[in-house]
Design a protein around this motif. Structure first.
Motif, short mmCIF file in Angstrom:
data_model
loop_
_atom_site.label_atom_id
_atom_site.label_comp_id
_atom_site.label_asym_id
_atom_site.label_seq_id
_atom_site.Cartn_x
_atom_site.Cartn_y
_atom_site.Cartn_z
N CYS A 147 0.85 -1.18 0.00
CA CYS A 147 0.00 0.00 0.00
C CYS A 147 0.89 1.24 0.00
CB CYS A 147 -0.91 -0.01 1.23
SG CYS A 147 -2.02 -1.45 1.28
N ILE A 148 0.76 2.06 -1.03
CA ILE A 148 1.64 3.22 -1.22
C ILE A 148 0.78 4.47 -1.15
CG2 ILE A 148 3.34 4.30 -2.73
CD1 ILE A 148 3.82 1.53 -3.99
N THR A 149 1.01 5.28 -0.10
CA THR A 149 0.11 6.39 0.19
C THR A 149 0.75 7.75 -0.11
OG1 THR A 149 0.84 6.25 2.51
CG2 THR A 149 -1.22 5.16 1.95
N PRO A 150 -0.08 8.77 -0.35
CA PRO A 150 0.40 10.12 -0.67
C PRO A 150 0.52 10.97 0.59
CG PRO A 150 -1.96 10.06 -0.95
CD PRO A 150 -1.56 8.69 -0.44
N PHE A 151 1.05 12.19 0.41
CA PHE A 151 1.24 13.08 1.56
C PHE A 151 -0.03 13.82 1.94
CE2 PHE A 151 1.55 16.20 -1.82
CZ PHE A 151 0.90 17.30 -1.27
N ASN A 152 -0.95 14.03 0.99
CA ASN A 152 -1.98 15.05 1.23
C ASN A 152 -3.05 14.61 2.24
OD1 ASN A 152 -2.90 13.20 -0.73
ND2 ASN A 152 -4.30 14.68 -1.62
N VAL A 153 -3.49 13.37 2.16
CA VAL A 153 -4.42 12.83 3.16
C VAL A 153 -3.87 11.49 3.65
CG1 VAL A 153 -6.59 14.01 2.64
CG2 VAL A 153 -5.86 12.12 1.20
N PRO A 154 -2.73 11.51 4.33
CA PRO A 154 -2.04 10.26 4.65
C PRO A 154 -2.81 9.36 5.61
CG PRO A 154 -1.03 12.10 5.83
CD PRO A 154 -2.02 12.69 4.87
N LEU A 155 -3.61 9.95 6.49
CA LEU A 155 -4.40 9.14 7.42
C LEU A 155 -5.60 8.51 6.70
CD1 LEU A 155 -4.96 8.08 10.24
CD2 LEU A 155 -6.12 10.25 10.76
N ILE A 156 -6.32 9.31 5.93
CA ILE A 156 -7.45 8.76 5.16
C ILE A 156 -6.97 7.64 4.24
CG2 ILE A 156 -9.03 9.27 3.25
CD1 ILE A 156 -9.62 11.94 4.55
N THR A 227 -1.98 5.39 -4.38
CA THR A 227 -2.57 6.71 -4.62
C THR A 227 -1.43 7.68 -4.91
OG1 THR A 227 -4.40 6.28 -3.11
CG2 THR A 227 -3.97 8.57 -3.69
N GLY A 228 -1.53 8.38 -6.03
CA GLY A 228 -0.47 9.32 -6.39
C GLY A 228 -0.68 9.85 -7.79
#
Length: 482
Positions: A147-156, A227-228
């Protein structure tokens, strides 16, 4: 004050990089150092993937009640720890308080929704043409999810990407954005304290361009949630195709907000402000194209400019602040380039275009056309273009003149027109008389075209995170004919 030091979370323990490499995470308000963070390399990816795979052998057999309990406990703990999470969202990524609370509230709801998934993983009984044969299909977890997550809504995004796999019996390696590693470590502590077994959830910190390919192509990884940007999404999609891995990609957007001549102008202006300038436009659902029918264009633009000029950009911990700093120098340069290029090619800067420290003030452009970079490309900042259109059909045509297709909105009091446009628009999500920026935990969230493929959300997680298996049982002594 000494910098906080952050390590990976692998196999139920915190670990430094095997090479002891680190990087510095900065706070975007003034670019001051925020934390010293372990920097993953290929050997760390190997360790995390193997830890997740080893845990899968037993985690796949955990009961629905156990996974339901852990997810519910995580929601309760997040509610208790919301102030600590808000502090990190504000200090690490520059979230205004309003947005930080919005994100935490959503994450709690998502955990509670995901707690309902384990008891909904159902199979089927199927008729068979073979006498005496019982035929059924069951769902099984895939294994390890990257799972690769972005900075803008990292918790969501940590909740959206990781809870589906965990709820369905898979294990997870989360690669957090290099801009938001501290938030990912808080999530690791949350899941640990909620009772998730060691190795079921793992966190790597570092740079996607250095280790993302190693993680995605690791033989133990069976599914990828990303997400990115569209550019990186295309690259990962090609890797997943080559290595036969399941992929869910939530990418960029250039989202149209259509305002027809009979719209409630107060509501439309509010939606245009909230949908574009929340978290300084660093949102894939931001209303970066606003298409206004000619009879109300002038009045809308006048009201919108006034409202944008009133957007608060003071103390991030003030509930009146909507606009925070842009995350990084690279992103600030991109925003400046998009504005300068548009103006150089003849666009009118109606308001904004100015900077206060690392904050770009709300920027509204008119006269944007296809010669300009920002006509097609996502800016990912507080910059929008307002277009005058002659009819609803012209608005629909312009809305669809784009390679993205994430979210869209239409304001009108004509229900027939609302339905016609919502069905004709090329997007994964359409909101009538509401902002483009909206999400709920149980809905199929995602886009079409360059905005990605697959859908996030509890309703679609079961399909994405499990594999069908067909099982037949032949009664002893029964006919084995075909």
């Amino acid at each position: 004050m000494a910098l906080k030091k952050l390590n990976f979370w692998i196999g139920g323990e915190f670990r430094a990089a095997q090479s002891n490499a680190t990087f510095v995470d900065h706070t975007p308000v003034d670019d001051s150092p925020y934390a010293e963070v372990a920097r993953a390399a290929v050997e760390d990816v190997q360790l995390a993937a193997e830890a997740a795979h080893a845990a899968f052998a037993s985690y796949r057999d955990t009961t629905p009640g156990q996974r339901e309990t852990w997810l519910g406990k995580a929601a309760d703990l997040l509610e208790q720890r919301k102030d600590a999470f808000a502090d990190v969202l504000i200090d690490e990524i520059g979230s205004p308080l309003l947005k930080a609370h919005f994100e935490i509230k959503y994450a709690i709801a998502h955990l509670r929704t995901a707690a309902g998934i384990p008891r909904r993983i159902t199979g089927q009984t199927l008729p068979s043409d073979v006498p005496g044969r019982f035929s059924m299909s069951v769902r099984e977890p895939l294994g390890v999810f990257a799972c690769i997550t972005p900075f803008n809504v990292p918790l969501i995004k940590a909740m959206k990407q990781c809870t589906g796999p965990l709820a369905t019996g898979n294990t997870v390696v989360l690669l957090a954005s290099e801009e938001a590693p501290a938030l990912a470590i808080l999530v690791a502590e949350l899941f640990r304290d909620a009772g998730f077994p060691a190795g079921s959830f793992n966190v790597l910190t570092g740079f996607g361009h250095e280790i993302g390919d190693d993680l995605v192509t690791h033989p133990r990884v069976k599914g990828v949630n990303f997400t990115g940007s569209t550019r990186v999404g295309r690259h990962l999609s090609a890797l997943c195709g080559k290595h036969m891995k399941r992929a869910l990609l939530e990418l960029g957007g250039k989202n149209p907000l259509i305002i027809l001549k009979d719209a409630d102008l107060d509501a439309a202006v509010h939606a245009a402000v909230f949908g574009m300038f929340l978290f300084q436009g660093q949102a894939c659902m931001a209303s970066s194209r606003i298409l206004v029918e000619a009879p109300i264009y002038d009045e809308f633009l006048s009201r919108y400019k006034a409202a944008a000029a009133g957007v608060g950009y003071g103390d991030l911990r003030s509930p009146k602040t909507m606009l925070g700093p842009i995350i990084s120098q690279r992103q600030r340069d991109r925003i400046r380039h998009h504005i300068d290029d548009a103006v150089a090619h003849g666009a009118t800067l109606e308001t904004g275009g100015k900077w206060v420290g690392n904050r770009c003030l709300p920027t509204i452009l008119t006269g944007v056309d296809s010669r300009m970079v920002c006509y097609q490309e996502e800016t990912f900042g507080p910059v929008t273009a307002v277009y005058k259109v002659g009819s609803a059909d012209a608005a629909l045509a312009l809305a669809n003149d784009n390679c993205y297709g994430l979210s869209a909105a239409v304001f009108t009091q004509n229900l027939d027109e609302a339905m016609r446009i919502s069905q004709g628009i090329h997007a994964g999500m359409v909101h009538v008389n509401a902002p483009t920026l909206h999400d709920e935990p149980h809905v199929p969230f995602g886009g079409v075209g360059d905005s990605g493929m697959g859908r996030e959300g509890a309703q679609t997680d079961i399909d994405h995170c499990t594999e069908w298996k067909w099982i037949t049982i032949q009664a002893p002594g029964a006919s084995h004919g075909h």
